[in-house]
Design a protein around this motif. Structure first.
Motif, short mmCIF file in Angstrom:
data_model
loop_
_atom_site.label_atom_id
_atom_site.label_comp_id
_atom_site.label_asym_id
_atom_site.label_seq_id
_atom_site.Cartn_x
_atom_site.Cartn_y
_atom_site.Cartn_z
N ILE A 94 -0.06 -0.66 -4.62
CA ILE A 94 0.97 -0.36 -5.62
C ILE A 94 1.58 -1.69 -6.08
O ILE A 94 2.02 -2.49 -5.26
N SER A 134 2.78 10.69 2.50
CA SER A 134 2.03 10.47 1.25
C SER A 134 2.08 11.69 0.34
O SER A 134 2.01 11.56 -0.88
N LEU A 193 4.84 8.47 -7.26
CA LEU A 193 4.12 7.30 -7.76
C LEU A 193 3.37 7.62 -9.05
O LEU A 193 3.32 6.79 -9.97
N LYS A 194 2.81 8.82 -9.13
CA LYS A 194 2.10 9.22 -10.36
C LYS A 194 3.05 9.25 -11.55
O LYS A 194 2.70 8.82 -12.65
N THR A 253 3.05 10.51 -3.31
CA THR A 253 2.03 10.47 -4.36
C THR A 253 2.51 11.02 -5.70
O THR A 253 2.33 10.34 -6.72
N GLN A 264 3.80 5.74 -12.56
CA GLN A 264 2.64 5.17 -13.25
C GLN A 264 2.56 5.71 -14.68
O GLN A 264 2.32 4.95 -15.61
N THR A 272 0.84 -1.19 0.00
CA THR A 272 0.00 0.00 0.00
C THR A 272 0.88 1.24 0.00
O THR A 272 2.08 1.17 0.29
N VAL A 273 0.27 2.37 -0.30
CA VAL A 273 1.01 3.63 -0.25
C VAL A 273 1.54 3.85 1.17
O VAL A 273 2.68 4.26 1.36
N VAL A 301 -4.61 2.31 -1.16
CA VAL A 301 -4.19 2.27 -2.56
C VAL A 301 -3.06 1.25 -2.67
O VAL A 301 -2.05 1.36 -1.98
N ARG A 333 -1.32 1.86 -9.68
CA ARG A 333 -1.93 2.26 -8.41
C ARG A 333 -3.41 1.97 -8.52
O ARG A 333 -4.08 2.45 -9.44
#
Length: 153
Positions: A100, A70, A77-78, A74, A81, A58-59, A98, A88
């Motif tokens: 991952i 976070s 991670l974006k 975030t 992605q 998870t995040v 969320v 995600r």
């Protein structure tokens, strides 16, 4: 403590935080050319290390592993992605979480990254024993400082 001794405490060269910060930046520079070949930043590489080890998390778990909140994690991670390296998704069991996971591209990067640690530390730490000693000392320091910070919050 005498006044002269107290004055010395305010010198940059006597600040543990600065020495660790500068060392971290210098080590990160050693990683940079190797990570450029992978197409990732140092922070992204750290995320990948956790995911290669765990497969899915998870995040929140990722943040705990990397000591990141976070708000910092975030955007990172974006970007991963968007690059097609990870997915995600909301947990089907708990929408607050969320999950991952790595894509095939993210999994394939692992093979390319296998040479990075040795390439970086090959000339930095004289021997495996020296490396182990430094790692133990830094992990002990990290655990001590983290415990103190948790106790204060």
């Amino acid at each position: 403590m005498k006044t002269n001794e107290k004055e010395g405490l305010l010198k940059l060269e006597n600040q543990l935080c600065f020495t660790i910060y500068a060392c971290s930046r210098e080590i990160t520079k050693l990683y940079q050319p190797h990570l450029e070949k992978l197409g990732v930043t140092y922070s992204q590489y750290l995320v990948l290390l956790v995911l290669w080890e765990r497969g899915e998390c998870t995040v929140k778990e990722l943040g705990e592993a990397l000591y990141l909140d976070s708000g910092t994690l975030t955007p990172l991670l974006k970007r991963l992605q968007s690059a097609g390296i990870l997915n995600r998704e909301r947990s089907p069991h708990d929408e607050r979480k969320v999950l991952i996971t790595l894509t095939e591209k993210g999994k394939e990067l692992r093979e390319q990254a296998l040479s990075v640690p040795e390439a970086v530390f090959g000339g930095v730490c004289g021997s495996p024993e020296e490396f182990d000693l430094i790692m133990r000392q830094f992990k002990d320091l990290l655990n001590h400082v983290h415990s103190r910070n948790l106790a204060k919050s």
